[in-house]
Write a protein that holds these residues in place. Structure first.
Motif, mmCIF file in Angstrom:
data_model
loop_
_atom_site.group_PDB
_atom_site.id
_atom_site.type_symbol
_atom_site.label_atom_id
_atom_site.label_comp_id
_atom_site.label_asym_id
_atom_site.label_seq_id
_atom_site.Cartn_x
_atom_site.Cartn_y
_atom_site.Cartn_z
ATOM 1 N N ALA A 12 -1.966 2.087 -7.618
ATOM 2 C CA ALA A 12 -2.824 0.995 -7.512
ATOM 3 C C ALA A 12 -2.154 -0.294 -8.067
ATOM 4 O O ALA A 12 -2.034 -1.428 -7.847
ATOM 5 C CB ALA A 12 -4.226 1.276 -7.753
ATOM 6 N N GLN A 13 -1.864 0.123 -9.450
ATOM 7 C CA GLN A 13 -1.287 -0.991 -10.218
ATOM 8 C C GLN A 13 -0.054 -1.581 -9.733
ATOM 9 O O GLN A 13 0.386 -2.712 -10.217
ATOM 10 C CB GLN A 13 -0.933 -0.600 -11.716
ATOM 11 N N ARG A 14 0.718 -0.977 -8.784
ATOM 12 C CA ARG A 14 2.028 -1.446 -8.515
ATOM 13 C C ARG A 14 1.789 -2.223 -6.879
ATOM 14 O O ARG A 14 2.464 -2.932 -6.254
ATOM 15 C CB ARG A 14 2.817 -0.256 -8.077
ATOM 16 N N ILE A 15 0.493 -2.345 -6.408
ATOM 17 C CA ILE A 15 0.197 -2.989 -5.340
ATOM 18 C C ILE A 15 0.574 -4.616 -5.677
ATOM 19 O O ILE A 15 0.184 -5.044 -6.737
ATOM 20 C CB ILE A 15 -1.077 -3.009 -5.065
ATOM 21 N N VAL A 19 5.792 4.367 0.444
ATOM 22 C CA VAL A 19 5.096 2.797 0.046
ATOM 23 C C VAL A 19 5.342 2.064 1.439
ATOM 24 O O VAL A 19 6.146 1.904 2.152
ATOM 25 C CB VAL A 19 6.372 2.361 -1.108
ATOM 26 N N GLU A 20 4.125 1.199 1.448
ATOM 27 C CA GLU A 20 4.385 0.101 2.440
ATOM 28 C C GLU A 20 4.561 -1.073 2.144
ATOM 29 O O GLU A 20 3.946 -1.494 0.987
ATOM 30 C CB GLU A 20 2.885 0.308 3.013
ATOM 31 N N GLY A 74 0.649 -1.274 -0.025
ATOM 32 C CA GLY A 74 -0.061 -0.225 0.088
ATOM 33 C C GLY A 74 0.819 1.011 0.029
ATOM 34 O O GLY A 74 1.954 1.260 0.020
ATOM 35 N N PHE A 75 0.216 2.352 0.077
ATOM 36 C CA PHE A 75 0.771 3.693 0.131
ATOM 37 C C PHE A 75 0.117 4.574 1.202
ATOM 38 O O PHE A 75 -1.113 4.496 1.357
ATOM 39 C CB PHE A 75 0.623 4.520 -1.244
ATOM 40 N N HIS A 76 0.741 5.463 1.704
ATOM 41 C CA HIS A 76 0.240 6.568 2.295
ATOM 42 C C HIS A 76 1.094 7.773 2.278
ATOM 43 O O HIS A 76 2.204 7.979 1.832
ATOM 44 C CB HIS A 76 -0.164 6.116 3.738
ATOM 45 N N GLN A 77 0.510 9.095 2.642
ATOM 46 C CA GLN A 77 1.167 10.322 2.557
ATOM 47 C C GLN A 77 1.550 10.632 4.004
ATOM 48 O O GLN A 77 0.877 10.486 5.028
ATOM 49 C CB GLN A 77 0.262 11.298 2.154
#
Length: 95
Positions: free
Chosen positions: A72-75, A43-44, A32-35
């Protein structure tokens, strides 16, 4: 010598971070990702670590990180975890 400091919440060891057979470097998966508090994307990873992914041309060109669909494509994709690599390198120094 510069010492890396990381929050304890992202330094847990995990079996999800394994040595990649082709390069010999630990690899995790993007979960996942967050800011962060400054609005930079982070990146998580499946190993429990995280890493900033900034788009700051010309030094760092990652325009995809600004696009929700491209993130989202990189998850699920493989990601070389620098924190796990440092631990693996440190573990081999005493041999």
């Amino acid at each position: 010598m510069h010492k890396n400091v990381e929050l304890t919440s992202v330094t847990k060891a995990s079996p999800d971070c394994e040595r990649a057979s082709d390069e010999g470097r630990p690899t995790s998966r993007i979960t996942g990702f967050h800011q962060d508090e400054d609005g930079h994307w982070v990146v998580e990873l499946s190993c429990g670590h995280s890493q900033h992914l900034r788009h700051q041309p010309p030094w760092q060109a990652r325009p995809w990180v600004l696009d929700p669909a491209q993130r989202a494509q990189r998850i699920g994709q493989a990601f070389a975890c620098g924190w796990c690599a440092q631990e693996a390198d440190s573990a081999t120094l005493g041999r």
